[in-house]
Motif scaffolding. Structure first.
Motif, PDB file in Angstrom:
ATOM      1  N   ALA A 162       0.906  -1.424  -0.118  1.00 28.73           N
ATOM      2  CA  ALA A 162       0.130   0.016   0.037  1.00 28.73           C
ATOM      3  C   ALA A 162       0.803   1.431  -0.013  1.00 28.73           C
ATOM      4  N   LEU A 163       2.148   1.236   0.225  1.00 24.81           N
ATOM      5  CA  LEU A 163       2.642   2.330   0.272  1.00 24.81           C
ATOM      6  C   LEU A 163       3.852   2.625  -0.654  1.00 24.81           C
ATOM      7  N   ASP A 164       3.584   1.907  -1.679  1.00 26.65           N
ATOM      8  CA  ASP A 164       4.539   1.725  -2.958  1.00 26.65           C
ATOM      9  C   ASP A 164       4.886   3.244  -3.230  1.00 26.65           C
ATOM     10  N   ASP A 165       4.160   4.226  -3.428  1.00 29.66           N
ATOM     11  CA  ASP A 165       4.362   5.602  -3.683  1.00 29.66           C
ATOM     12  C   ASP A 165       5.389   6.440  -2.619  1.00 29.66           C
ATOM     13  N   ALA A 166       5.323   5.967  -1.517  1.00 27.20           N
ATOM     14  CA  ALA A 166       5.987   6.494  -0.669  1.00 27.20           C
ATOM     15  C   ALA A 166       7.595   5.880  -0.620  1.00 27.20           C
ATOM     16  N   VAL A 167       7.362   4.555  -0.967  1.00 29.48           N
ATOM     17  CA  VAL A 167       8.698   3.783  -1.097  1.00 29.48           C
ATOM     18  C   VAL A 167       9.306   4.634  -2.172  1.00 29.48           C
ATOM     19  N   ALA A 168       8.690   4.858  -3.396  1.00 30.27           N
ATOM     20  CA  ALA A 168       9.111   5.596  -4.513  1.00 30.27           C
ATOM     21  C   ALA A 168       9.833   6.939  -4.163  1.00 30.27           C
ATOM     22  N   ALA A 169       9.138   7.711  -3.522  1.00 31.21           N
ATOM     23  CA  ALA A 169       9.542   8.884  -3.030  1.00 31.21           C
ATOM     24  C   ALA A 169      10.861   9.004  -2.404  1.00 31.21           C
ATOM     25  N   PHE A 170      10.882   8.230  -1.330  1.00 29.00           N
ATOM     26  CA  PHE A 170      12.236   8.008  -0.542  1.00 29.00           C
ATOM     27  C   PHE A 170      13.309   7.256  -1.357  1.00 29.00           C
ATOM     28  N   GLN A 171      13.042   6.345  -2.166  1.00 27.54           N
ATOM     29  CA  GLN A 171      14.056   5.835  -3.289  1.00 27.54           C
ATOM     30  C   GLN A 171      14.471   7.010  -4.257  1.00 27.54           C
ATOM     31  N   ALA A 172      13.714   7.913  -4.616  1.00 26.83           N
ATOM     32  CA  ALA A 172      14.165   9.076  -5.397  1.00 26.83           C
ATOM     33  C   ALA A 172      14.964   9.954  -4.637  1.00 26.83           C
ATOM     34  N   LEU A 173      14.576  10.060  -3.397  1.00 24.81           N
ATOM     35  CA  LEU A 173      15.495  10.966  -2.697  1.00 24.81           C
ATOM     36  C   LEU A 173      16.635  10.529  -2.515  1.00 24.81           C
ATOM     37  N   SER A 174      16.732   9.124  -2.083  1.00 22.35           N
ATOM     38  CA  SER A 174      18.168   8.226  -1.849  1.00 22.35           C
ATOM     39  C   SER A 174      19.088   8.434  -3.219  1.00 22.35           C
ATOM     40  N   LEU A 175      18.357   8.239  -4.543  1.00 25.37           N
ATOM     41  CA  LEU A 175      19.085   8.065  -5.653  1.00 25.37           C
ATOM     42  C   LEU A 175      19.547   9.430  -5.849  1.00 25.37           C
ATOM     43  N   ALA A 176      18.877  10.957  -5.564  1.00 30.27           N
ATOM     44  CA  ALA A 176      19.449  11.922  -5.728  1.00 30.27           C
ATOM     45  C   ALA A 176      20.647  12.311  -4.822  1.00 30.27           C
ATOM     46  N   SER A 177      20.477  11.684  -3.577  1.00 30.68           N
ATOM     47  CA  SER A 177      21.836  11.989  -2.930  1.00 30.68           C
ATOM     48  C   SER A 177      22.872  11.097  -3.195  1.00 30.68           C
ATOM     49  N   ALA A 178      22.544   9.838  -4.024  1.00 37.94           N
ATOM     50  CA  ALA A 178      23.546   9.119  -4.419  1.00 37.94           C
ATOM     51  C   ALA A 178      24.200   9.458  -5.652  1.00 37.94           C
ATOM     52  N   GLY A 179      23.665  10.707  -6.301  1.00 32.12           N
ATOM     53  CA  GLY A 179      24.233  11.469  -7.328  1.00 32.12           C
ATOM     54  C   GLY A 179      23.597  11.108  -8.652  1.00 32.12           C
ATOM     55  N   ASP A 180      22.588  10.453  -8.695  1.00 31.15           N
ATOM     56  CA  ASP A 180      21.711   9.829  -9.819  1.00 31.15           C
ATOM     57  C   ASP A 180      20.625  10.589 -10.035  1.00 31.15           C
ATOM     58  N   PRO A 181      20.526  11.857 -10.414  1.00 30.11           N
ATOM     59  CA  PRO A 181      19.200  12.454 -10.482  1.00 30.11           C
ATOM     60  C   PRO A 181      18.167  12.084 -11.633  1.00 30.11           C
ATOM     61  N   LEU A 182      18.816  11.325 -12.734  1.00 32.32           N
ATOM     62  CA  LEU A 182      17.846  10.871 -13.621  1.00 32.32           C
ATOM     63  C   LEU A 182      17.108   9.706 -13.221  1.00 32.32           C
TER      64      LEU A 182
END
Length: 158
Positions: free
Chosen positions: A106-126
């Motif tokens: 049920a929280l897939d969108d929240a998971v995606a949001a935090f995964q996007a934040l972590s990817l941005a922090s990892a230097g992978d903005p695309l």
């Protein structure tokens, strides 16, 4: 008697509380709570919300070890992953979030949001943008197909 979850939610909803007051109230409720896993999870969240990630991390891990109902388990994983990102442990954060996305729920969108934040922090903005757009696309009925396609163009699945 009031559901313990309702009492915790009342504390979280009280915008007049300072971080210190919220931690004290959550700790008080946790001490009286029969559900140890829920109590530990709430204590972790209070510290995390106050920016005390180093205190929150072991509490999240303990709550997960004790076993939480599915909805709270997913929240604990998301919040632990966010804490790890804030502590500079982005790879570990991404590992948790990838596993949670594969699990689905049920929280897939929240998971995606935090995964996007972590990817941005990892230097992978695309990749971050792609994941965020893929999560957003189903909420755009007129543009779901187009936004999904553009998201895949930004960062094709591996």
């Amino acid at each position: 008697m009031t559901d313990p979850g309702d009492r915790f939610e009342a504390v979280w909803s009280d915008a007049s509380l300072s971080d210190h007051e919220r931690i004290a109230r959550i700790d008080e409720l946790a001490a009286a709570c029969d559900d140890e896993a829920r109590a530990v999870f709430e204590r972790a969240g209070a510290r995390d919300s106050a920016g005390l990630e180093t205190e929150a991390e072991p509490l999240y891990r303990r709550a997960l070890e004790l076993g939480l109902p599915e909805q709270l388990r997913a929240q604990a994983v998301i919040q632990l992953a966010s804490t790890l990102r804030n502590l500079g442990r982005v790879a570990e954060s991404l590992d948790l979030l990838r596993a949670e996305r594969e699990r689905g729920g049920a929280l897939d969108d929240a998971v995606a949001a935090f995964q996007a934040l972590s990817l941005a922090s990892a230097g992978d903005p695309l990749a971050a943008t792609s994941i965020a757009l893929q999560a957003l696309a189903p909420h755009l009925p007129r543009y779901t197909r187009a936004v999904s396609a553009y998201a895949r163009e930004l960062h094709p699945p591996r």
